[in-house]
Design a protein around this motif. Structure first.
Motif, PDB file in Angstrom:
ATOM      1  N   LEU A 115       0.825  -1.217   0.000  1.00 58.37           N
ATOM      2  CA  LEU A 115       0.000   0.000   0.000  1.00 58.37           C
ATOM      3  C   LEU A 115       0.859   1.267   0.000  1.00 58.37           C
ATOM      4  O   LEU A 115       0.424   2.303  -0.482  1.00 58.37           O
ATOM      5  N   CYS A 116       2.072   1.154   0.525  1.00 57.67           N
ATOM      6  CA  CYS A 116       3.008   2.294   0.534  1.00 57.67           C
ATOM      7  C   CYS A 116       3.716   2.448  -0.808  1.00 57.67           C
ATOM      8  O   CYS A 116       4.496   3.386  -0.994  1.00 57.67           O
ATOM      9  N   GLY A 117       3.456   1.532  -1.734  1.00 58.65           N
ATOM     10  CA  GLY A 117       4.006   1.669  -3.082  1.00 58.65           C
ATOM     11  C   GLY A 117       5.101   0.689  -3.455  1.00 58.65           C
ATOM     12  O   GLY A 117       5.592   0.715  -4.587  1.00 58.65           O
ATOM     13  N   TYR A 118       5.492  -0.179  -2.548  1.00 49.06           N
ATOM     14  CA  TYR A 118       6.542  -1.150  -2.860  1.00 49.06           C
ATOM     15  C   TYR A 118       5.965  -2.315  -3.663  1.00 49.06           C
ATOM     16  O   TYR A 118       4.865  -2.786  -3.394  1.00 49.06           O
ATOM     17  N   LYS A 119       6.742  -2.753  -4.630  1.00 48.82           N
ATOM     18  CA  LYS A 119       6.352  -3.879  -5.490  1.00 48.82           C
ATOM     19  C   LYS A 119       7.269  -5.055  -5.213  1.00 48.82           C
ATOM     20  O   LYS A 119       8.292  -4.928  -4.550  1.00 48.82           O
TER      21      LYS A 119
END
Length: 134
Positions: free
Chosen positions: A109-113
């Motif tokens: 959700l914080c943008g890490y893939k």
């Protein structure tokens, strides 16, 4: 607000983990919106995987992102059964592996893939960092 829900499982996650989840969000310079964790069994999560992602395999977590700007919101489905099996396979502590998966969802959700090897390394490093501050 962080909410815990349970589907097809009798296991309960300690509510005292919520401040740690909030700390992850703050440390990542994000704001807490509405986050729903749905803890379930393998079959429940398999159905979600099939119906929404067209994947026909078991997984320990599926994250649905409702993030708006820096406000973190979403639904995070977690198979406690899969975590228990995976922890056993890799000789890890079940509680720690559960925390790792909980952090993993927030980090998504914080943008890490985690699709590439490089992304996986970064995700694992972040998980380890937050596990160490639990």
């Amino acid at each position: 607000m962080i909410h815990f829900f349970y589907e097809n499982t009798s296991e309960i996650i300690e509510e005292n983990i919520k401040p740690w989840i909030e700390k992850i969000i703050i440390t990542e310079e994000k704001r807490l919106g509405e986050i729903n964790y749905i803890f379930c069994d393998d079959e429940y999560l398999l159905k979600i995987n099939q119906d929404y992602l067209q994947h026909d395999y078991y997984t320990d977590i599926i994250t649905f992102d409702s993030v708006r700007g820096k406000t973190i919101s979403g639904e995070i489905f977690v198979s406690l059964q899969r975590i228990k099996d995976n922890a056993s396979l890799i000789s890890k502590n079940y509680e720690e592996e559960t925390r790792r998966v909980i952090a993993h969802g927030i980090l998504h959700l914080c943008g890490y893939k985690d699709k590439t090897d490089e992304q996986q390394k970064e995700m694992r490093a972040k998980e380890d960092f937050y596990l160490n501050i639990f």
